[in-house]
Design a protein around this motif. Structure first.
Motif, PDB file in Angstrom:
ATOM      1  N   PHE A   1     -62.008  33.192  39.396  1.00  0.00           N
ATOM      2  CA  PHE A   1     -61.063  33.091  38.334  1.00  0.00           C
ATOM      3  C   PHE A   1     -61.737  33.631  36.998  1.00  0.00           C
ATOM      4  CE2 PHE A   1     -58.225  30.065  40.625  1.00  0.00           C
ATOM      5  CZ  PHE A   1     -57.110  30.957  40.420  1.00  0.00           C
ATOM      6  N   VAL A   2     -62.832  33.360  36.911  1.00  0.00           N
ATOM      7  CA  VAL A   2     -63.530  33.911  35.546  1.00  0.00           C
ATOM      8  C   VAL A   2     -63.883  35.393  35.515  1.00  0.00           C
ATOM      9  CG1 VAL A   2     -65.712  33.626  34.300  1.00  0.00           C
ATOM     10  CG2 VAL A   2     -64.797  31.640  34.947  1.00  0.00           C
ATOM     11  N   ASN A   3     -64.321  35.947  36.637  1.00  0.00           N
ATOM     12  CA  ASN A   3     -64.329  37.266  36.874  1.00  0.00           C
ATOM     13  C   ASN A   3     -62.859  38.012  36.764  1.00  0.00           C
ATOM     14  OD1 ASN A   3     -67.405  38.278  38.024  1.00  0.00           O
ATOM     15  ND2 ASN A   3     -66.968  36.109  38.330  1.00  0.00           N
ATOM     16  N   PHE A   4     -61.877  37.273  37.209  1.00  0.00           N
ATOM     17  CA  PHE A   4     -60.437  37.931  37.089  1.00  0.00           C
ATOM     18  C   PHE A   4     -60.089  37.779  35.563  1.00  0.00           C
ATOM     19  CE2 PHE A   4     -55.943  38.254  37.680  1.00  0.00           C
ATOM     20  CZ  PHE A   4     -55.873  39.064  38.895  1.00  0.00           C
TER      21      PHE A   4
ATOM     22  N   HIS B   1     -61.803  37.656  32.819  1.00  0.00           N
ATOM     23  CA  HIS B   1     -62.672  38.665  32.025  1.00  0.00           C
ATOM     24  C   HIS B   1     -62.365  40.019  32.549  1.00  0.00           C
ATOM     25  CE1 HIS B   1     -66.223  40.813  30.898  1.00  0.00           C
ATOM     26  NE2 HIS B   1     -66.408  40.042  29.954  1.00  0.00           N
ATOM     27  N   LEU B   2     -62.006  40.447  33.639  1.00  0.00           N
ATOM     28  CA  LEU B   2     -61.534  41.969  33.880  1.00  0.00           C
ATOM     29  C   LEU B   2     -60.163  42.166  33.116  1.00  0.00           C
ATOM     30  CD1 LEU B   2     -62.604  44.259  35.189  1.00  0.00           C
ATOM     31  CD2 LEU B   2     -61.400  43.688  37.239  1.00  0.00           C
ATOM     32  N   LEU B   3     -59.391  41.309  33.272  1.00  0.00           N
ATOM     33  CA  LEU B   3     -57.976  41.322  32.646  1.00  0.00           C
ATOM     34  C   LEU B   3     -58.352  41.445  30.945  1.00  0.00           C
ATOM     35  CD1 LEU B   3     -55.801  38.716  34.199  1.00  0.00           C
ATOM     36  CD2 LEU B   3     -55.494  41.575  34.614  1.00  0.00           C
ATOM     37  N   ASN B   4     -59.095  40.682  30.436  1.00  0.00           N
ATOM     38  CA  ASN B   4     -59.332  40.961  29.008  1.00  0.00           C
ATOM     39  C   ASN B   4     -60.034  42.193  28.604  1.00  0.00           C
ATOM     40  OD1 ASN B   4     -58.652  38.163  28.261  1.00  0.00           O
ATOM     41  ND2 ASN B   4     -60.431  37.433  28.516  1.00  0.00           N
ATOM     42  N   GLU B   5     -60.466  43.004  29.529  1.00  0.00           N
ATOM     43  CA  GLU B   5     -61.083  44.298  29.086  1.00  0.00           C
ATOM     44  C   GLU B   5     -59.751  45.200  28.954  1.00  0.00           C
ATOM     45  OE1 GLU B   5     -63.600  45.430  32.283  1.00  0.00           O
ATOM     46  OE2 GLU B   5     -65.235  44.049  31.544  1.00  0.00           O
ATOM     47  N   TYR B   6     -58.512  44.874  29.285  1.00  0.00           N
ATOM     48  CA  TYR B   6     -57.519  45.635  29.218  1.00  0.00           C
ATOM     49  C   TYR B   6     -56.712  45.548  27.865  1.00  0.00           C
ATOM     50  CZ  TYR B   6     -56.778  47.656  33.897  1.00  0.00           C
ATOM     51  OH  TYR B   6     -56.895  48.258  35.194  1.00  0.00           O
ATOM     52  N   ARG B   7     -57.255  44.346  27.164  1.00  0.00           N
ATOM     53  CA  ARG B   7     -56.594  44.101  25.750  1.00  0.00           C
ATOM     54  C   ARG B   7     -56.581  45.463  24.776  1.00  0.00           C
ATOM     55  NH1 ARG B   7     -53.585  40.329  27.755  1.00  0.00           N
ATOM     56  NH2 ARG B   7     -54.617  38.327  28.333  1.00  0.00           N
ATOM     57  N   PRO B   8     -57.795  46.101  24.787  1.00  0.00           N
ATOM     58  CA  PRO B   8     -57.480  47.338  23.807  1.00  0.00           C
ATOM     59  C   PRO B   8     -56.424  48.484  24.364  1.00  0.00           C
ATOM     60  CG  PRO B   8     -59.576  46.781  24.096  1.00  0.00           C
ATOM     61  CD  PRO B   8     -59.087  45.900  25.101  1.00  0.00           C
ATOM     62  N   HIS B   9     -56.419  48.329  25.482  1.00  0.00           N
ATOM     63  CA  HIS B   9     -55.311  49.421  26.116  1.00  0.00           C
ATOM     64  C   HIS B   9     -53.721  48.755  25.971  1.00  0.00           C
ATOM     65  CE1 HIS B   9     -53.386  51.979  28.959  1.00  0.00           C
ATOM     66  NE2 HIS B   9     -52.726  51.020  29.445  1.00  0.00           N
ATOM     67  N   GLN B  10     -53.816  47.536  26.254  1.00  0.00           N
ATOM     68  CA  GLN B  10     -52.627  47.096  25.967  1.00  0.00           C
ATOM     69  C   GLN B  10     -52.063  46.919  24.623  1.00  0.00           C
ATOM     70  OE1 GLN B  10     -52.583  42.601  26.526  1.00  0.00           O
ATOM     71  NE2 GLN B  10     -50.219  42.374  26.290  1.00  0.00           N
ATOM     72  N   ALA B  11     -52.915  46.665  23.631  1.00  0.00           N
ATOM     73  CA  ALA B  11     -52.673  46.758  22.211  1.00  0.00           C
ATOM     74  C   ALA B  11     -52.075  48.461  21.948  1.00  0.00           C
ATOM     75  CB  ALA B  11     -53.748  46.621  21.384  1.00  0.00           C
ATOM     76  N   ARG B  12     -52.843  49.362  22.295  1.00  0.00           N
ATOM     77  CA  ARG B  12     -52.649  50.743  22.105  1.00  0.00           C
ATOM     78  C   ARG B  12     -51.230  51.129  22.682  1.00  0.00           C
ATOM     79  NH1 ARG B  12     -57.094  52.348  23.454  1.00  0.00           N
ATOM     80  NH2 ARG B  12     -56.797  52.769  25.985  1.00  0.00           N
ATOM     81  N   GLU B  13     -50.944  50.627  23.877  1.00  0.00           N
ATOM     82  CA  GLU B  13     -49.656  51.022  24.512  1.00  0.00           C
ATOM     83  C   GLU B  13     -48.474  50.240  23.608  1.00  0.00           C
ATOM     84  OE1 GLU B  13     -48.951  53.305  26.787  1.00  0.00           O
ATOM     85  OE2 GLU B  13     -51.120  53.891  26.735  1.00  0.00           O
ATOM     86  N   SER B  14     -48.751  49.222  23.292  1.00  0.00           N
ATOM     87  CA  SER B  14     -47.767  48.450  22.535  1.00  0.00           C
ATOM     88  C   SER B  14     -47.526  48.883  21.348  1.00  0.00           C
ATOM     89  CB  SER B  14     -48.172  46.885  22.218  1.00  0.00           C
ATOM     90  OG  SER B  14     -48.358  46.371  23.358  1.00  0.00           O
ATOM     91  N   LEU B  15     -48.481  49.640  20.421  1.00  0.00           N
ATOM     92  CA  LEU B  15     -48.287  50.406  19.431  1.00  0.00           C
ATOM     93  C   LEU B  15     -47.647  51.521  19.471  1.00  0.00           C
ATOM     94  CD1 LEU B  15     -48.664  50.355  16.373  1.00  0.00           C
ATOM     95  CD2 LEU B  15     -50.876  51.445  16.861  1.00  0.00           C
ATOM     96  N   ILE B  16     -47.781  52.042  20.882  1.00  0.00           N
ATOM     97  CA  ILE B  16     -46.977  53.266  20.997  1.00  0.00           C
ATOM     98  C   ILE B  16     -45.497  53.207  21.237  1.00  0.00           C
ATOM     99  CG2 ILE B  16     -46.823  55.213  22.658  1.00  0.00           C
ATOM    100  CD1 ILE B  16     -49.974  55.196  22.962  1.00  0.00           C
ATOM    101  N   LEU B  17     -45.102  52.182  22.038  1.00  0.00           N
ATOM    102  CA  LEU B  17     -43.771  51.665  22.242  1.00  0.00           C
ATOM    103  C   LEU B  17     -43.133  51.421  20.845  1.00  0.00           C
ATOM    104  CD1 LEU B  17     -44.126  49.618  25.410  1.00  0.00           C
ATOM    105  CD2 LEU B  17     -43.289  51.863  25.169  1.00  0.00           C
ATOM    106  N   MET B  18     -43.979  50.651  20.080  1.00  0.00           N
ATOM    107  CA  MET B  18     -43.192  50.329  18.813  1.00  0.00           C
ATOM    108  C   MET B  18     -43.098  51.450  18.023  1.00  0.00           C
ATOM    109  SD  MET B  18     -45.550  47.071  17.779  1.00  0.00           S
ATOM    110  CE  MET B  18     -44.835  47.134  16.041  1.00  0.00           C
ATOM    111  N   MET B  19     -43.768  52.519  17.999  1.00  0.00           N
ATOM    112  CA  MET B  19     -43.661  53.680  16.998  1.00  0.00           C
ATOM    113  C   MET B  19     -42.431  54.584  17.674  1.00  0.00           C
ATOM    114  SD  MET B  19     -47.647  54.900  16.304  1.00  0.00           S
ATOM    115  CE  MET B  19     -47.031  56.272  15.253  1.00  0.00           C
TER     116      MET B  19
END
Length: 250
Positions: free
Chosen positions: A158-161, A163-181
């Motif tokens: 679970f910790v590894n799972f 942590h790997l999801l948290n590495e997607y946070r920058p990508h998620q923030a970038r895609e969310s900003l694109i959708l907002m724009m």
């Protein structure tokens, strides 16, 4: 916020609500909603509070200041539940946290194979979680005292799972900003189209009024029916009512 809780109370396992929750009364929320609407009189439709950033009002009354989100941190640091954080703080590795890492980190020299794909790694860990859970169920049915080792395996997975999801946070923030724009761009285009259509309607009404005035000057001796002029006036009144309703034009 004017009132701040002591850091000791924020750092507890179950902290109390911040003191400014008392400011969020129905009357206060109604007042600040009216003030925000007054700041944007030309909005054609109400903004979705779940997607839109609230409008900042500079001269808010003292009793409404807690209802306005704080400004972004100037020095790049902030506090959450009494603990300091930085906006540019990198995600620590599992090795730095003293935890076992079950996969080769994507992007490293040793992670160039197919196992470097994060989605593939997440699927492998999810299957391993299901398998270890079934093994745990079997152990609990045979010898419940031997559960601890299998539970530790599941915790590591679970910790590894996570942590790997948290590495997607920058990508998620970038895609969310694109959708907002993109959403803002579509709304601007829709408003531009609506203004163009309204412009054509107003031009048509003005042209009709000019024709009606010319007919009135010629008099009624030619037998011209004045009902056309009345229809033009009624249509013009409808256009002005629609302008007032959509754009706040008085």
């Amino acid at each position: 916020m004017e009132e701040q809780q002591p850091p000791s109370s924020l750092a507890t396992a179950f902290p109390s609500p911040p003191p400014f929750w008392k400011s969020f009364t129905p009357e206060s929320t109604t007042r600040i909603a009216a003030l925000r609407a007054a700041e944007l009189p030309f909005l054609r439709q109400a903004q979705d509070p779940a997607c839109e950033v609230p409008v900042r009002i500079l001269d808010l009354p003292a009793e409404l200041r807690n209802l306005q989100p704080p400004e972004p941190p100037v020095d790049g640091s902030y506090r959450c539940f009494g603990d300091p954080f930085r906006l540019d703080e990198p995600l620590p590795t599992l090795q730095a946290l003293g935890l076992e890492q079950l996969y080769t980190p994507p992007g490293t020299p040793n992670g160039s194979s197919k196992y470097a794909d994060r989605a593939f790694i997440l699927k492998r860990i999810a299957k391993s979680l299901l398998l270890n859970f079934l093994e745990l169920v079997g152990i609990m049915s045979i010898d419940p005292e031997q559960y601890s080792e299998k539970v530790d395996h599941i915790k590591t997975l679970f910790v590894n799972f996570h942590h790997l999801l948290n590495e997607y946070r920058p990508h998620q923030a970038r895609e969310s900003l694109i959708l907002m724009m993109q959403d803002q761009l579509e709304r601007s285009r829709a408003e531009t189209r609506a203004i163009g259509e309204m412009k054509k309607k107003v031009e048509g009404i003005l042209e009709g009024l000019s024709v009606g005035l010319g007919v009135e000057k010629n008099g009624l001796e030619n037998g011209v029916d004045v009902r056309h002029e009345r229809e033009v006036v009624e249509e013009g009144r409808d256009v002005w009512e629609e302008l007032e309703r959509e754009f706040g034009v008085v």
